[in-house]
Design a protein around this motif. Structure first.
Motif, PDB file in Angstrom:
ATOM      1  N   MET A 146      17.066  19.552  -9.094  1.00  0.00           N
ATOM      2  CA  MET A 146      16.973  18.114  -9.324  1.00  0.00           C
ATOM      3  C   MET A 146      18.293  17.609  -9.886  1.00  0.00           C
ATOM      4  N   LYS A 147      18.846  16.599  -9.253  1.00  0.00           N
ATOM      5  CA  LYS A 147      20.126  16.039  -9.684  1.00  0.00           C
ATOM      6  C   LYS A 147      19.889  14.889 -10.667  1.00  0.00           C
ATOM      7  N   ILE A 148      20.518  15.010 -11.832  1.00  0.00           N
ATOM      8  CA  ILE A 148      20.344  14.041 -12.909  1.00  0.00           C
ATOM      9  C   ILE A 148      21.693  13.418 -13.227  1.00  0.00           C
ATOM     10  N   ALA A 149      21.756  12.098 -13.218  1.00  0.00           N
ATOM     11  CA  ALA A 149      22.960  11.382 -13.637  1.00  0.00           C
ATOM     12  C   ALA A 149      22.836  11.056 -15.117  1.00  0.00           C
ATOM     13  N   ILE A 150      23.870  11.397 -15.894  1.00  0.00           N
ATOM     14  CA  ILE A 150      23.890  11.131 -17.322  1.00  0.00           C
ATOM     15  C   ILE A 150      24.893  10.018 -17.586  1.00  0.00           C
ATOM     16  N   GLU A 151      24.444   8.961 -18.234  1.00  0.00           N
ATOM     17  CA  GLU A 151      25.293   7.819 -18.575  1.00  0.00           C
ATOM     18  C   GLU A 151      25.493   7.769 -20.092  1.00  0.00           C
ATOM     19  N   GLY A 152      26.698   7.401 -20.537  1.00  0.00           N
ATOM     20  CA  GLY A 152      26.954   7.247 -21.958  1.00  0.00           C
ATOM     21  C   GLY A 152      26.327   5.962 -22.466  1.00  0.00           C
ATOM     22  N   CYS A 153      27.137   5.036 -22.962  1.00  0.00           N
ATOM     23  CA  CYS A 153      26.648   3.735 -23.416  1.00  0.00           C
ATOM     24  C   CYS A 153      26.568   2.787 -22.224  1.00  0.00           C
ATOM     25  N   ALA A 154      25.384   2.289 -21.933  1.00  0.00           N
ATOM     26  CA  ALA A 154      25.207   1.424 -20.768  1.00  0.00           C
ATOM     27  C   ALA A 154      25.686  -0.002 -21.030  1.00  0.00           C
ATOM     28  N   HIS A 155      25.467  -0.507 -22.247  1.00  0.00           N
ATOM     29  CA  HIS A 155      25.843  -1.869 -22.635  1.00  0.00           C
ATOM     30  C   HIS A 155      25.384  -2.909 -21.610  1.00  0.00           C
ATOM     31  N   GLY A 156      24.179  -2.715 -21.085  1.00  0.00           N
ATOM     32  CA  GLY A 156      23.562  -3.720 -20.225  1.00  0.00           C
ATOM     33  C   GLY A 156      24.064  -3.773 -18.806  1.00  0.00           C
ATOM     34  N   GLU A 157      24.999  -2.925 -18.428  1.00  0.00           N
ATOM     35  CA  GLU A 157      25.628  -3.018 -17.109  1.00  0.00           C
ATOM     36  C   GLU A 157      24.865  -2.209 -16.063  1.00  0.00           C
ATOM     37  N   LEU A 158      23.585  -2.483 -15.915  1.00  0.00           N
ATOM     38  CA  LEU A 158      22.762  -1.705 -15.002  1.00  0.00           C
ATOM     39  C   LEU A 158      23.199  -1.837 -13.555  1.00  0.00           C
ATOM     40  N   GLU A 159      23.516  -3.050 -13.119  1.00  0.00           N
ATOM     41  CA  GLU A 159      23.932  -3.240 -11.735  1.00  0.00           C
ATOM     42  C   GLU A 159      25.137  -2.370 -11.401  1.00  0.00           C
ATOM     43  N   LYS A 160      26.117  -2.351 -12.284  1.00  0.00           N
ATOM     44  CA  LYS A 160      27.330  -1.576 -12.039  1.00  0.00           C
ATOM     45  C   LYS A 160      27.028  -0.079 -12.003  1.00  0.00           C
ATOM     46  N   ILE A 161      26.150   0.364 -12.888  1.00  0.00           N
ATOM     47  CA  ILE A 161      25.809   1.791 -12.937  1.00  0.00           C
ATOM     48  C   ILE A 161      25.076   2.216 -11.671  1.00  0.00           C
ATOM     49  N   TYR A 162      24.075   1.434 -11.275  1.00  0.00           N
ATOM     50  CA  TYR A 162      23.327   1.771 -10.061  1.00  0.00           C
ATOM     51  C   TYR A 162      24.218   1.696  -8.818  1.00  0.00           C
ATOM     52  N   ASP A 163      25.108   0.708  -8.768  1.00  0.00           N
ATOM     53  CA  ASP A 163      26.013   0.587  -7.617  1.00  0.00           C
ATOM     54  C   ASP A 163      26.938   1.795  -7.524  1.00  0.00           C
ATOM     55  N   LEU A 164      27.444   2.251  -8.669  1.00  0.00           N
ATOM     56  CA  LEU A 164      28.325   3.418  -8.669  1.00  0.00           C
ATOM     57  C   LEU A 164      27.586   4.665  -8.202  1.00  0.00           C
ATOM     58  N   ILE A 165      26.382   4.855  -8.711  1.00  0.00           N
ATOM     59  CA  ILE A 165      25.603   6.021  -8.289  1.00  0.00           C
ATOM     60  C   ILE A 165      25.322   5.953  -6.795  1.00  0.00           C
ATOM     61  N   GLY A 166      25.040   4.756  -6.297  1.00  0.00           N
ATOM     62  CA  GLY A 166      24.816   4.583  -4.862  1.00  0.00           C
ATOM     63  C   GLY A 166      26.036   4.985  -4.046  1.00  0.00           C
ATOM     64  N   SER A 167      27.224   4.614  -4.529  1.00  0.00           N
ATOM     65  CA  SER A 167      28.461   4.977  -3.835  1.00  0.00           C
ATOM     66  C   SER A 167      28.677   6.489  -3.850  1.00  0.00           C
ATOM     67  N   ILE A 168      28.389   7.106  -4.975  1.00  0.00           N
ATOM     68  CA  ILE A 168      28.535   8.562  -5.083  1.00  0.00           C
ATOM     69  C   ILE A 168      27.577   9.272  -4.127  1.00  0.00           C
ATOM     70  N   GLN A 169      26.349   8.798  -4.074  1.00  0.00           N
ATOM     71  CA  GLN A 169      25.367   9.410  -3.183  1.00  0.00           C
ATOM     72  C   GLN A 169      25.821   9.335  -1.730  1.00  0.00           C
ATOM     73  N   GLN A 170      26.361   8.186  -1.361  1.00  0.00           N
ATOM     74  CA  GLN A 170      26.820   8.018   0.015  1.00  0.00           C
ATOM     75  C   GLN A 170      28.043   8.883   0.300  1.00  0.00           C
ATOM     76  N   GLU A 171      28.981   8.912  -0.638  1.00  0.00           N
ATOM     77  CA  GLU A 171      30.208   9.673  -0.449  1.00  0.00           C
ATOM     78  C   GLU A 171      29.947  11.173  -0.423  1.00  0.00           C
ATOM     79  N   GLN A 172      29.068  11.646  -1.310  1.00  0.00           N
ATOM     80  CA  GLN A 172      28.820  13.075  -1.450  1.00  0.00           C
ATOM     81  C   GLN A 172      27.631  13.575  -0.640  1.00  0.00           C
TER      82      GLN A 172
END
Length: 563
Positions: free
Chosen positions: A1-27
């Protein structure tokens, strides 16, 4: 199971989810779970924003409200703990955890859950010695002192976590465990964070309770955030057991705030049921549920110090559950520990298209509300809601929201995005702890203490004697149910395998590490000395950025006379 660990989110959920989406597509991978290590900022509206302990100029709605309202849905199951920049009023409604939005789960003040066979535990908040022994007496609207004390760690949560046996697979905290720096590259850390030197040398950097938990639980993994830098350490416990610690930065460009870990689960990476891959599911942890039930009588809602039971007395001090006690608890849950999908909205969400939506001048803190999720959980587990007890004891009205279960407006999908300020405006490196000098705030506490139960914005009932006011405590009621690493990482641990792939070039600005399949060099967790790191990292360290720190924040963890 692949788990993404985030440090301090500071409310930036859209940016975090978008980045993970890009990583998933790239990798060409699928991330199954996202874990956030605090400063999540689950602000639903402007009233929640007023309950955050940050200067007015840094208040920003960011993007969580979109996931709360239903305008968007979290594309990945998300688990988080609280930090010191939170909508504390909302999190107080869920002291034992719960859904803050669809597919986004809060662990509570402390909590343990099972995610497809991986046991994940966590403790919210940061450590301050002058509040650690107190009860959970705060509730909104807060004064300036209680707005901060509400997110300070309490001894009951640490005591409960110490009852766990066996240990958890992954442990989360916002604060770092105290003394963790001596197990990593302390010299490198001080080059980037010179203001840490005084606290490291005096052994005040980090949380003493988290240090105790680390030594007691000895989990394979421990993740943290708070101090806004990436730092890795290897904590040995015995010849065959160690803890891999990793702290991550906050969500900003060119900061190391995300790591992806691959953990083998008992269920396997792809459990197939009727030809379909089963979804990732959260379950309650049976032992943790039983501990909550057994220690309910230890709950305190007083602003004075109290103590947990110790050995050598007639009172029970070891609450690690017996098999019989766990069996009774499992029966109470009808042999099904699946966490119900029972999220409800009990407050209106922010609407950025309204005229003057971000005008904070006339916005007041909200009253405290009871959350149906917590009420249902407490009734089933036969325990008390500390927020409810605190309000009852001080003669305050129990508020039930009239907004419960309203559906998001149909036009939500067409809403405009909220105005997001420059991300650097949320950079609290200069205010890594409480954003204001907490010692100055505490000077007012003694003045406020006599009136701490009186909040002018909250309807107050005449005080009654405690025995007349409170129902019989649930813990007194009779119920039929009561009664691994070395200098290079290897795969010697059967259930934990990770390795490193190079970060895609287009992801470089986010300094995101990707971990997958069979082995992990220490370099990838920054565990090696500077000589063994990659050339790129070495070049970056030759001229590390050094921030100018405000004088009052030279010491992140102020020493208190009561410590």
């Amino acid at each position: 199971m692949k788990i993404a660990i985030e440090g301090c989110a500071h409310g930036e959920l859209e940016k975090i989810y978008d980045l993970i989406g890009s990583i998933q597509q790239e990798q060409n991978i699928t991330v199954d779970l996202l874990i956030c290590c605090g400063d999540f900022q689950s602000t639903r509206n402007l009233q929640d924003l007023q309950c955050m302990a940050v200067p007015q100029k840094h208040l920003d709605m960011c993007s969580f409200y979109k996931y709360y309202s239903g305008e968007k849905k979290a594309p990945i199951l998300t688990i988080f703990i609280g930090g010191n920049h939170e909508a504390s009023n909302y999190l107080q409604e869920l002291p034992y955890g719960g859904w803050v939005a669809p597919n986004i789960f809060y662990l509570g003040y402390a909590g343990v859950v099972d995610c497809n066979g991986v046991r994940i535990g966590g403790i919210s908040g940061i450590y301050k010695g002058h509040d650690f022994l107190k009860g959970r007496f705060e509730f909104p609207p807060y004064d300036e002192a209680s707005k901060r004390s509400v997110y300070h760690q309490r001894q009951i949560d640490v005591f409960r976590l110490k009852q766990l046996s066996p240990t958890v697979d992954v442990m989360l905290s916002h604060d770092w465990p105290r003394a963790i720096t001596k197990y990593g590259d302390e010299t490198q850390l001080l080059r980037f964070k010179p203001a840490f030197r005084e606290d490291i040398e005096s052994n005040r950097l980090g949380s003493a309770p988290c240090e105790n938990l680390l030594q007691k639980l000895q989990p394979p993994y421990w993740f943290a955030a708070h101090l806004h830098c990436k730092f890795a350490a290897l904590v040995p416990h015995s010849k065959e057991k160690s803890t891999k610690f990793l702290a991550l930065d906050k969500c900003l460009p060119k900061r190391r705030f995300l790591q992806i870990l691959d953990i083998a689960t008992e269920l396997g990476d792809k459990k197939v049921e009727d030809g379909n891959v089963s979804p990732i599911r959260l379950k309650y942890d049976l032992e943790w549920l039983t501990i909550l039930n057994l220690t309910n009588h230890l709950i305190s809602i007083r602003s004075t110090n109290g103590y947990m039971p110790g050995e050598g007395t007639d009172e029970r001090s070891n609450f690690t559950p017996s098999e019989e006690e766990k069996a009774k608890m499992l029966e109470r849950f009808d042999n099904d520990l699946t966490i119900p999908d029972n999220f409800v909205r009990i407050a209106e969400s922010y609407q950025p298209d309204e005229e003057g939506a971000m005008d904070m001048r006339s916005v007041e803190q909200p009253r405290a509300f009871l959350n149906p999720q917590t009420t249902s959980f407490c009734d089933k587990l036969n325990i008390d809601d500390p927020l409810r007890l605190a309000m009852l004891m001080t003669g305050h009205k129990l508020n039930t929201s009239t907004f419960v279960d309203q559906q998001p407006k149909q036009e939500a999908a067409t809403r405009g995005s909220s105005k997001v300020s420059n991300a650097d405006e949320l950079d609290v490196d200069d205010d890594d702890d409480d954003t204001e000098d907490e010692d100055n705030v505490r000077k007012q506490e003694s003045v406020d203490a006599q009136n701490s139960s009186e909040h002018p914005q909250t309807p107050v009932q005449a005080k009654l004697s405690l025995s007349a006011l409170l129902p019989q405590p649930k813990w007194r009621q009779q119920d039929s149910h009561d009664s691994d690493l070395s200098t290079t990482f290897n795969d010697s641990t059967p259930n934990c395998s990770v390795a490193s792939n190079p970060t895609p070039q287009k992801m470089a600005d986010h300094s995101t590490s990707i971990l997958s399949e069979p082995g992990l060099a220490v370099d990838d967790l920054n565990l090696s000395s500077p000589r063994t790191q990659t050339e790129a990292e070495t070049t970056e360290q030759d001229n590390p950025p050094v921030k100018k720190f405000k004088r009052r924040n030279q010491t992140i963890y102020t020493q208190d006379e009561s410590d």
